[in-house]
Structure formats: structure tokens, C-alpha cells
Design a protein around this motif. Structure first.
Motif: not given
Length: 421
Positions: A17-22, A31-33
Motif C-alpha cells: 500500500l504505497t501513496y498510490s492508495t490515496k 498526506i501519505w506515509i
């Protein structure tokens, strides 16, 4: 299940689950971590595992120092230098990946089979998601609105052409196929390492191994496939025994002989894309852009000696190259050794190479298999847009943690079972 084991299982499951999940959930402004590194930090605070090798701590500290100095040096330049999140995002991501490395070492030595089971589940789930998105991109299956938008923006941009035939690559919950392929290759290598000398292993590991192999091939990512070929080729030449050993070795040699001219041809074609090294010509061309960033990054160091010790700062290269007017400020060098030198400086790059050297020394305990695994992982991550992926650190932790004898037994599981009684 105790809390640390629950959090560790969750960290392994959500690793892709990388920032593409958003974008998949329709929240692009979030803001993704990556949740795995956050769970890794929580586990580190709960368990306080040993920090090893010690140089990994120095790398984390060096990354933060580089980020601070890079921001200070850029104050003299025009334009927005970014807020604290922009300044410290990549240095903190570097540090958190090494925290994850320490946590993985802790669990490998205490509950290896638990890790393998949840990694296999995560790989299978990720492959199913990748196939679903792939079928949606081919309009075979319907997609929800946000997922359909993700496919149009990212998945369909990952098309490769075989003659006149377009082929959509697997991306899963990544924005590009190379990091998806790297995650799958890392899992494939882990499963191969731990089953090499085992007479018995769970069905989950077998299913995970097959799913990972399908994922690697489905990614059609050049650097990942090259890593796979090197790994498989070396294993076929030096490890196979029995009646088919001679034939298998011949096939392995042929495989390497075929891939070498292919690799040289690909590199030659990519270099020719940007022979004049002009930014406006290099932009959008895979090999040409990488060559330009290599040239431009080293040029920046040469023209600004103050950057040489600690670099521009992790994640700061884009704000420099954006001044050419040809690139966005989010671009990266896309050549990992160049990124280390330019963004982390001589000090940071030296520490990273030292860490990899220590992993290399440990990997040789697996014999030829460990050497093949290390080289395959290294090659697969040398030309990524971002090299800081939790799956890659997980695989390197497996190489660092144990030798073939430890990995071939279930003693760790038995000891933990006794401790849990």
C-alpha cells in the motif's frame, strides 16, 4: 495473538500500500506515509530490538543531516523551498525503512515461519488486486470511479509494445510497474532462500512463490526482469544437481549469453535517446532522462563543492533540476547510485555502500544462492524512480539475518512456541 505479532502481520500484509492508495480511494490530497514503516516504528518502540549493523543508524542520521543542510543551502535560491513535510519526507522515509529493517531482523530470528505465512498472503492479495486492475484496464471487468481514474492516469501509462500489440503491465497498488515488480521479486527471492534446503514447507509458501513469479513477469519491468534472469541464471548454473544438471547448466549459460547483448542493446538505445544531454530533449525518454540526470547531478556537485560531503538532501534534487524549466520538482535521478551521491553526498553514499557490503558478506553464508539473491536484488533496484521500498529492505534483512542452516530449520519457530506457553 500478542499485539506485536498482530502489528507485524499487518505490516507485512499492507506492505504494497504505497501513496498510490490515496488515488485509488479518491483522496489525492491526503498526506501519505506508507503504513508498513509506521507500524515498523511502533514495533520498534514496543520491542526495542537491537540496531544492526551499526552503520544503518549512521545512515539514518546522515539522511536527516543531509535534509537539513540541503534546505539551508537552497535558501539562497529563488522559488518555494517547500514546507517541513517536503524537506523531511525523504530523510524520514530513509530512516523509517532502516527501522523496519531492524524490526524484521528481530522477527526473522524469533518467528520466521510466521513472517513467511503473512508475506505469502500479502503477495497473493496484491497479485489478485493487480489482475483485477489489469482486467479493468482491458475493460473486461467494471471498475469503481476512483479506481477507473487511477487506471487511466497510471496503469494505462504503463503500456509496452510488442510490435503493434500494446500490453498493459501489472501495477497493483503502485503507480508504476517497476516497484510492483521489485516487491514481487523480493518476495520470490525470500521464498527461494528459505525453502532451498527444507524438505517440508507450508502450502502458503508454495502459493506465494508462484504468485510472486507471476507478478515479476507480469510487471514487464526491464530492471526487475534482469534481476530475475541473473538470479535464476546463476542458480541454474551452479546449484542444480542430478541427472538434468548438465542440461540445466547449459540452459543457464544460454540465458546469460542472451541477456548480455540484450542488456547492452537496451543501454545503448537509451543512451542514444539523449546524445546531446539537453533537458528538453531528454525529458520523457527513459534511458535518455536517466543519463541526463546522471550528468546534471554530478555537474551540480562539481559547481557547488559545499554539497559534496552531505549532498543536496534526500528528495531535493527535483527542486534543483526544475530550474531548467524542463522537469517538475518531483523528479528523481532514477539511477540509485547517482541519487545516493547527489542527494546524500560522499558521506551518505559511503555509508550506504558500507551497509550493502555488510549485507553482501552475510549473504555469502547462503553460498551461491545468497550471492545470486543479492545481485538480483541490487540490479532490480538500481534504476527505480525511488529505491526506498519496504519489500527490498525485507529481502535484504533475510540475507543479513541468517545462514542457510538457520533458514532450513524451524528451530526459531519452536523456540518461540516455547516462549509463548
Amino acid at each position: 495473538m500478542r499485539l506485536p505479532r498482530l502489528l507485524y502481520a499487518l505490516a507485512l500484509l499492507v506492505m504494497p500500500l504505497t501513496y498510490s492508495t490515496k488515488f485509488l480511494i479518491g483522496m489525492p490530497g491526503l498526506i501519505w506515509i506508507n503504513p508498513t514503516v509506521l507500524l515498523g516504528l511502533i514495533l520498534f518502540l514496543l520491542l526495542l530490538p537491537s540496531v544492526e549493523p551499526k552503520v544503518s543508524l549512521l545512515i539514518a542520521i546522515s539522511a536527516l543531516v543531509s535534509g537539513c543542510l540541503g534546505f539551508i543551502f537552497m535558501l539562497n535560491l529563488s522559488g518555494d523551498q517547500g514546507g517541513l513535510y517536503t524537506v523531511f519526507r525523504e530523510p524520514i522515509r530513509t530512516a523509517l525503512n532502516f527501522v523496519w529493517f531492524w524490526v524484521v531482523l528481530y522477527f526473522i530470528r524469533r518467528d520466521l515461519n510466521f513472517m513467511l505465512r503473512w508475506l505469502a498472503i500479502g503477495v497473493v492479495v496484491q497479485l489478485l488486486i493487480a489482475i483485477y486492475i489489469w482486467l479493468g484496464a482491458l475493460t473486461i471487468l467494471p471498475l469503481p470511479g476512483t479506481v477507473a481514474e487511477f487506471v487511466r492516469t497510471y496503469a494505462l501509462s504503463q503500456v509496452v509494445w510488442f510490435g503493434d500489440i500494446p500490453v498493459v503491465r501489472f501495477v497493483g497498488t503502485f503507480t508504476e510497474s517497476p516497484p510492483f515488480g521489485l516487491y514481487m521479486l523480493s518476495a520470490l527471492i525470500i521464498f527461494t532462500l528459505v525453502t532451498r534446503n527444507r524438505k517440508r514447507y507450508s502450502r502458503w509458501i508454495a502459493v506465494g512463490w508462484i504468485a510472486a513469479l507471476i507478478g515479476v513477469v507480469g510487471s514487464l519491468a526491464t530492471q526487475v526482469l534482469l534481476g530475475l534472469v541473473v538470479f535464476v541464471g546463476i542458480c541454474m548454473i551452479f546449484l542444480l544437481r542430478g541427472k538434468q544438471a548438465i542440461a540445466a547448466r547449459i540452459v543457464g549459460v544460454v540465458l546469460l549469453v542472451l541477456i548480455t547483448p540484450y542488456l547492452l542493446g537496451v543501454i545503448g538505445g537509451k543512451i542514444s535517446d539523449a546524445a546531446d544531454l539537453r533537458a528538453e530533449v531528454a525529458y520523457g525518454k527513459s534511458g535518455g532522462e536517466r543519463l541526463f540526470h546522471t550528468y546534471y547531478g554530478i555537474k551540480l556537485l562539481g559547481e557547488n563543492p559545499e554539497y559534496i560531503p552531505f549532498g543536496l538532501g534526500p528528495g531535493r534534487y527535483g527542486r534543483h533540476v526544475a530550474m531548467t524549466g524542463a522537469f517538475p520538482d518531483t523528479v528523481t535521478p532514477q539511477v540509485t547510485p547517482v541519487e545516493w551521491l547527489v542527494e546524500y553526498g560522499v558521506v551518505g553514499a559511503g555509508l550506504l555502500i558500507w551497509w550493502l557490503w555488510l549485507v553482501w558478506k552475510k549473504s555469502r553464508r547462503f553460498g551461491v544462492l545468497g550471492i545470486a539473491a543479492f545481485l538480483g536484488l541490487l540490479l532490480a533496484n538500481m534504476f527505480q524512480a525511488n529505491w526506498k521500498w519496504e519489500g527490498w529492505f525485507l529481502a535484504l534483512a533475510v540475507l543479513y539475518a541468517a545462514n542457510a542452516d538457520i533458514m532450513a530449520t524451524s528451530g526459531g519457530e519452536s523456540r518461540d512456541a516455547g516462549n509463548r506457553r
